[in-house]
Design a protein around this motif. Structure first.
Motif, mmCIF file in Angstrom:
data_model
loop_
_atom_site.group_PDB
_atom_site.id
_atom_site.type_symbol
_atom_site.label_atom_id
_atom_site.label_comp_id
_atom_site.label_asym_id
_atom_site.label_seq_id
_atom_site.Cartn_x
_atom_site.Cartn_y
_atom_site.Cartn_z
ATOM 1 N N PHE A 15 2.819 6.114 -6.093
ATOM 2 C CA PHE A 15 2.420 7.410 -6.627
ATOM 3 C C PHE A 15 3.581 8.388 -6.530
ATOM 4 O O PHE A 15 4.413 8.306 -5.627
ATOM 5 C CB PHE A 15 1.262 7.999 -5.807
ATOM 6 C CG PHE A 15 0.039 7.134 -5.742
ATOM 7 C CD1 PHE A 15 -0.010 6.027 -4.908
ATOM 8 C CD2 PHE A 15 -1.075 7.440 -6.503
ATOM 9 C CE1 PHE A 15 -1.139 5.231 -4.839
ATOM 10 C CE2 PHE A 15 -2.213 6.658 -6.437
ATOM 11 C CZ PHE A 15 -2.246 5.559 -5.611
ATOM 12 N N ARG A 75 0.362 3.229 -1.405
ATOM 13 C CA ARG A 75 -0.859 2.796 -0.735
ATOM 14 C C ARG A 75 -0.923 1.285 -0.796
ATOM 15 O O ARG A 75 -0.911 0.699 -1.875
ATOM 16 C CB ARG A 75 -2.109 3.405 -1.366
ATOM 17 C CG ARG A 75 -3.384 2.939 -0.638
ATOM 18 C CD ARG A 75 -4.619 3.690 -1.071
ATOM 19 N NE ARG A 75 -4.928 3.461 -2.459
ATOM 20 C CZ ARG A 75 -4.975 4.431 -3.367
ATOM 21 N NH1 ARG A 75 -4.715 5.664 -3.037
ATOM 22 N NH2 ARG A 75 -5.272 4.154 -4.606
ATOM 23 N N VAL A 126 -3.040 -2.101 -0.283
ATOM 24 C CA VAL A 126 -4.458 -2.397 -0.440
ATOM 25 C C VAL A 126 -4.867 -3.338 0.681
ATOM 26 O O VAL A 126 -4.374 -4.453 0.800
ATOM 27 C CB VAL A 126 -4.737 -3.048 -1.801
ATOM 28 C CG1 VAL A 126 -6.210 -3.388 -1.935
ATOM 29 C CG2 VAL A 126 -4.299 -2.105 -2.906
ATOM 30 N N SER A 127 -5.771 -2.841 1.481
ATOM 31 C CA SER A 127 -6.190 -3.634 2.631
ATOM 32 C C SER A 127 -7.051 -4.805 2.195
ATOM 33 O O SER A 127 -7.842 -4.713 1.267
ATOM 34 C CB SER A 127 -6.984 -2.754 3.586
ATOM 35 O OG SER A 127 -7.574 -3.525 4.596
ATOM 36 N N ALA A 128 -6.929 -5.891 2.907
ATOM 37 C CA ALA A 128 -7.782 -7.050 2.641
ATOM 38 C C ALA A 128 -9.176 -6.857 3.237
ATOM 39 O O ALA A 128 -10.086 -7.617 2.947
ATOM 40 C CB ALA A 128 -7.142 -8.303 3.217
ATOM 41 N N LEU A 129 -9.335 -5.814 4.056
ATOM 42 C CA LEU A 129 -10.626 -5.580 4.696
ATOM 43 C C LEU A 129 -11.608 -5.003 3.689
ATOM 44 O O LEU A 129 -11.289 -4.088 2.950
ATOM 45 C CB LEU A 129 -10.464 -4.616 5.866
ATOM 46 C CG LEU A 129 -9.590 -5.093 7.027
ATOM 47 C CD1 LEU A 129 -9.414 -3.977 8.030
ATOM 48 C CD2 LEU A 129 -10.210 -6.314 7.686
ATOM 49 N N GLY A 138 -14.155 -2.738 2.128
ATOM 50 C CA GLY A 138 -14.536 -1.339 2.312
ATOM 51 C C GLY A 138 -13.429 -0.455 2.851
ATOM 52 O O GLY A 138 -13.696 0.666 3.252
ATOM 53 N N SER A 139 -12.236 -0.954 2.858
ATOM 54 C CA SER A 139 -11.156 -0.154 3.417
ATOM 55 C C SER A 139 -10.186 0.254 2.320
ATOM 56 O O SER A 139 -9.640 -0.596 1.635
ATOM 57 C CB SER A 139 -10.416 -0.967 4.484
ATOM 58 O OG SER A 139 -9.278 -0.266 4.946
ATOM 59 N N ALA A 140 -10.014 1.533 2.133
ATOM 60 C CA ALA A 140 -9.018 2.034 1.182
ATOM 61 C C ALA A 140 -7.914 2.657 2.008
ATOM 62 O O ALA A 140 -8.117 3.681 2.640
ATOM 63 C CB ALA A 140 -9.636 3.053 0.239
ATOM 64 N N ARG A 141 -6.761 2.020 2.032
ATOM 65 C CA ARG A 141 -5.697 2.446 2.896
ATOM 66 C C ARG A 141 -5.197 3.824 2.518
ATOM 67 O O ARG A 141 -5.301 4.271 1.399
ATOM 68 C CB ARG A 141 -4.545 1.450 2.865
ATOM 69 C CG ARG A 141 -4.874 0.035 3.276
ATOM 70 C CD ARG A 141 -5.342 -0.062 4.721
ATOM 71 N NE ARG A 141 -4.393 0.485 5.683
ATOM 72 C CZ ARG A 141 -3.310 -0.149 6.123
ATOM 73 N NH1 ARG A 141 -3.022 -1.339 5.664
ATOM 74 N NH2 ARG A 141 -2.533 0.419 7.005
ATOM 75 N N GLN A 142 -4.598 4.460 3.478
ATOM 76 C CA GLN A 142 -4.078 5.789 3.266
ATOM 77 C C GLN A 142 -2.749 5.737 2.533
ATOM 78 O O GLN A 142 -2.119 4.700 2.429
ATOM 79 C CB GLN A 142 -3.876 6.496 4.609
ATOM 80 C CG GLN A 142 -2.730 5.921 5.421
ATOM 81 C CD GLN A 142 -3.128 4.722 6.236
ATOM 82 O OE1 GLN A 142 -4.219 4.179 6.074
ATOM 83 N NE2 GLN A 142 -2.261 4.291 7.115
ATOM 84 N N LEU A 143 -2.335 6.885 2.027
ATOM 85 C CA LEU A 143 -1.024 7.019 1.410
ATOM 86 C C LEU A 143 0.039 7.215 2.479
ATOM 87 O O LEU A 143 -0.185 7.922 3.463
ATOM 88 C CB LEU A 143 -1.004 8.229 0.475
ATOM 89 C CG LEU A 143 -1.851 8.129 -0.797
ATOM 90 C CD1 LEU A 143 -1.953 9.482 -1.468
ATOM 91 C CD2 LEU A 143 -1.244 7.110 -1.739
ATOM 92 N N PHE A 180 3.848 8.663 2.678
ATOM 93 C CA PHE A 180 4.735 9.496 1.876
ATOM 94 C C PHE A 180 6.192 9.361 2.297
ATOM 95 O O PHE A 180 6.500 9.106 3.468
ATOM 96 C CB PHE A 180 4.337 10.973 2.015
ATOM 97 C CG PHE A 180 3.091 11.344 1.282
ATOM 98 C CD1 PHE A 180 1.841 11.119 1.844
ATOM 99 C CD2 PHE A 180 3.150 11.924 0.026
ATOM 100 C CE1 PHE A 180 0.676 11.454 1.165
ATOM 101 C CE2 PHE A 180 2.002 12.274 -0.658
ATOM 102 C CZ PHE A 180 0.764 12.035 -0.090
ATOM 103 N N GLY A 181 7.058 9.565 1.323
ATOM 104 C CA GLY A 181 8.467 9.731 1.620
ATOM 105 C C GLY A 181 8.748 11.163 2.049
ATOM 106 O O GLY A 181 7.854 12.003 2.104
#
Lengths: 119, 115
Positions: free
Chosen positions: A35, A95, A97-100, A102-107, A109-110
């Motif tokens: 992003f 971001r 993508v977690s394999a778990l 229901g889990s949306a990983r966080q961003l 940042f640079g």
């Protein structure tokens, strides 16, 4: 290790010219999203463009395009025909993508690039 | 375009005081986040929230921090005893779902100043 690296703390560009803001990333996950956000001096975070790791084509959104080079792990933002209103801080983010379920990983940042458009 | 709303936009608090930052995510979103940005620095992840519980949290999110979604619409970040180094811009963000929601929608931020 830094996951997102932006090596240009500051950039200058002449109005109406194009500018490229660099971003490299580091991940071992096969699935991820990249992003770019713009943060003007007022402080809000404005979404610009998104690139998925499996997307075949480079993303474009109006004057913004993302130069995605997967093998080099780079996701540079290209702004064409710069305008004075483009002067802002620009952040690259990733971001994974977690394999778990229901889990949306966080961003992540640079450190950002401060772009100044000169009249 | 739908918006994430944060209140207040600015908050000044004395060191040691409790502060609650409020966020109203977009109504059909399921994933919620708090980030912070110390002045001049990068945006840092604090915590993610899904299905009424914390999904992940960073090292920054210690026992002084808590989050809750008390009424199904508001999403709050509480700092129990503020320190000078808690001064930062705090952003709330939300996403509709894990796979289709590629983009996190950010609120306009709350600038917290601890004096």
């Amino acid at each position: 290790a830094q996951k997102i690296t932006q090596t240009q703390p500051g950039m200058f560009v002449q109005e109406k010219e194009a500018v490229t803001l660099d971003c490299t990333y580091d991940t071992s996950d096969p699935s991820y999203g990249l992003f770019w956000y713009k943060q003007p001096s007022s402080g809000e975070m404005i979404f610009l463009i998104y690139q998925g790791s499996y997307d075949q084509q480079n993303a474009t959104e109006g004057r913004y395009s993302l130069n995605f080079q997967k093998a080099r792990k780079s996701a540079n933002l290209v702004i064409s025909a710069s305008q004075l209103g483009d002067s802002a801080m620009y952040f690259c983010a990733m971001r994974e993508v977690s394999a778990l379920r229901g889990s949306a990983r966080q961003l992540t940042f640079g450190s950002g690039t401060q772009l100044t458009v000169l009249p | 375009e739908p918006e994430v709303t944060q209140t207040p936009s600015h908050q000044v608090t004395q060191m040691g005081q409790e502060v609650i930052l409020r966020c109203v995510p977009i109504s059909n979103h399921l994933y919620f986040y708090w980030y912070r940005q110390i002045l001049g620095q990068k945006v840092e992840f604090l915590v993610s929230f899904y299905n009424n519980e914390i999904s992940e949290k960073s090292e920054i999110f210690d026992d002084q921090f808590s989050v809750e979604r008390p009424d199904g619409s508001n999403f709050t970040l509480k700092i129990r005893s503020t320190k000078l180094e808690d001064s930062a811009m705090y952003f709330c963000a939300s996403m509709p779902n894990r796979s289709g929601g590629r983009r996190a929608f950010f609120g306009q931020g709350t600038r917290l100043t601890v004096v």
